[in-house]
Design an enzyme around this catalytic site. Sequence first.
Site, PDB file in Angstrom:
ATOM      1  N   ASP A 171       0.809  -1.214   0.000  1.00  0.00           N
ATOM      2  CA  ASP A 171       0.000   0.000   0.000  1.00  0.00           C
ATOM      3  C   ASP A 171       0.842   1.264   0.000  1.00  0.00           C
ATOM      4  OD1 ASP A 171      -2.648   1.288   0.246  1.00  0.00           O
ATOM      5  OD2 ASP A 171      -1.872   1.955   2.178  1.00  0.00           O
TER       6      ASP A 171
ATOM      7  N   LEU B  11      -7.423   6.161   2.485  1.00  0.00           N
ATOM      8  CA  LEU B  11      -7.606   7.144   1.420  1.00  0.00           C
ATOM      9  C   LEU B  11      -6.374   7.282   0.529  1.00  0.00           C
ATOM     10  CD1 LEU B  11      -9.330   9.960   3.515  1.00  0.00           C
ATOM     11  CD2 LEU B  11     -10.424   8.268   2.060  1.00  0.00           C
ATOM     12  N   ARG B  12      -5.352   6.455   0.797  1.00  0.00           N
ATOM     13  CA  ARG B  12      -4.127   6.587   0.017  1.00  0.00           C
ATOM     14  C   ARG B  12      -4.356   6.232  -1.448  1.00  0.00           C
ATOM     15  NH1 ARG B  12      -0.647   3.933   3.193  1.00  0.00           N
ATOM     16  NH2 ARG B  12       0.067   5.807   4.260  1.00  0.00           N
ATOM     17  N   GLY B  13      -5.298   5.330  -1.707  1.00  0.00           N
ATOM     18  CA  GLY B  13      -5.559   4.910  -3.075  1.00  0.00           C
ATOM     19  C   GLY B  13      -6.018   6.049  -3.957  1.00  0.00           C
TER      20      GLY B  13
ATOM     21  N   THR C  15      -3.300   8.834  -4.339  1.00  0.00           N
ATOM     22  CA  THR C  15      -2.277   8.474  -5.315  1.00  0.00           C
ATOM     23  C   THR C  15      -2.833   8.525  -6.729  1.00  0.00           C
ATOM     24  OG1 THR C  15      -1.201   7.031  -3.707  1.00  0.00           O
ATOM     25  CG2 THR C  15      -0.662   6.695  -6.014  1.00  0.00           C
TER      26      THR C  15
END
Length: 341
Positions: A197, A278-280, A283
Amino acid sequence: MRIMFPFAAIVGQDQMKLALSIAAVDPSIGGVLVFGDRGTGKSTAVRALAAVLPDIETADCPYHCDPARPDEGCELCRSRAESQIPQKTEAMRVPVVDLPLGATEDRIAGSLDLERALSAGEKRFEPGLLAKAHRGFLYIDEINLLEDHLVDLLLDVAASGENVVEREGLSVRHPARFVLIGSGNPEEGELRPQLLDRFGLSVEVRTPQDLATRIQVVKRRDAFERDPAGFAAEYEAANAEVRDAILAARRRLRGVAVPDATLEKAAQLSIRLGTDGLRGELTLMRAARALAALSGDAVVGWSHLAALAPLALSHRLRRDPLDEAGSTTRVERAVGELAAA
């Protein structure tokens, strides 16, 4: 100077080349993970892209800081700037540092210079691989075989842009901003989900099964090995186009707008796929903005999100025992469903 295989001459592997180009435009995306078969040009592509980029101007310091940004430099560069001491500068090629599997934490992060300590009784920091990779690329082949605590160290430094060493009576803090590139063969082991991730983009590469493509790869590699200088000269103009496109995208990046409607689509896609955190979508948004800058577009749209969703989200999915489709297929299917909705 060693001649690198031209980036523009790499046949196929378009997704890998795109991911590396986007990381070069916006290093804050978080690096690139390339999983797949051996001998598919992973390390060649990384070194070729670095060779395409123009030389960087460096300060006269152990960490080759950017003299134009002393506030982001090491303690020595900041003190010189505050004292208005003129900096000596020089040009160097964008560094590409290989991290071997057998490297120790001291070798990676840096440690006490034992020779200086024994000969002069002086405590002096010996910079490690992280310092050498500053403002460049840190490449780790077979990253899935690297010890977990070393991977944690690398990802933490890559995220913060700073290396902190507190050991052996040393207290050192220096900049370490680089594009982290990891590669490996999934048959030899998988990375932990939390580590997956942390990478910005992920690419799956496979050995080409198209006969014409395989022949072209072999012909170009053979031509390069027989006459590196001559082969590189043939692709000089094409490489220059790649370099100019990346530099132009860097200049345009801040001006590229991301409408709320595009952010909503990114969030809907992440929700549909069930990605954690919320990193998806963060990014995906950054990568889509870099792609728009590369394409010369002023606004990020659905086409940019759809093109990069498999790279930004496929490695963030949970395993679904009821769905035998691969993660990339699941992302592509979700993109199609959202587009049709």
